[in-house]
Design a protein around this motif. Structure first.
Motif: not given
Length: 92
Positions: A27-28, A35-37, A42-43
């Motif tokens: 999906i990514h 990566p990490g986005l 979320k944060d």
């Protein structure tokens, strides 16, 4: 593992976990997110919503959902119980 645990999705097997991870990777890739986005998003979501209402930060789940026609960013944000809200507000 009891049938209730299986029904509720608890105690997943390593094969099930691996399948979910692979689905997330696919999906990514389809959504073309670096990566990490997703963790950064979320944060940010947690920070903004927590300004306005008490939430259970540890249980927030943000994931991508993909169909053949679209990609969706899905956020599940459980609101804190009244007891937790009182602690956050300094009344408990």
């Amino acid at each position: 593992m009891s049938w209730l645990d299986r029904l509720l999705g608890k105690n997943e097997t390593s094969g099930q976990k691996a399948k979910q991870r692979l689905q997330m990777v696919l999906i990514h890739d389809r959504a073309d997110l670096p990566p990490g986005l997703l963790e950064i998003i979320k944060d940010d979501i947690i920070e903004v919503i927590a300004r306005h209402t008490a939430i259970d930060r540890d249980k927030v789940v943000v994931h991508l959902d993909s169909t053949t026609q679209e990609n969706r960013l899905v956020a599940e944000i459980p609101l804190a119980t009244a007891r937790v809200r009182a602690k956050v507000a300094g009344r408990g």
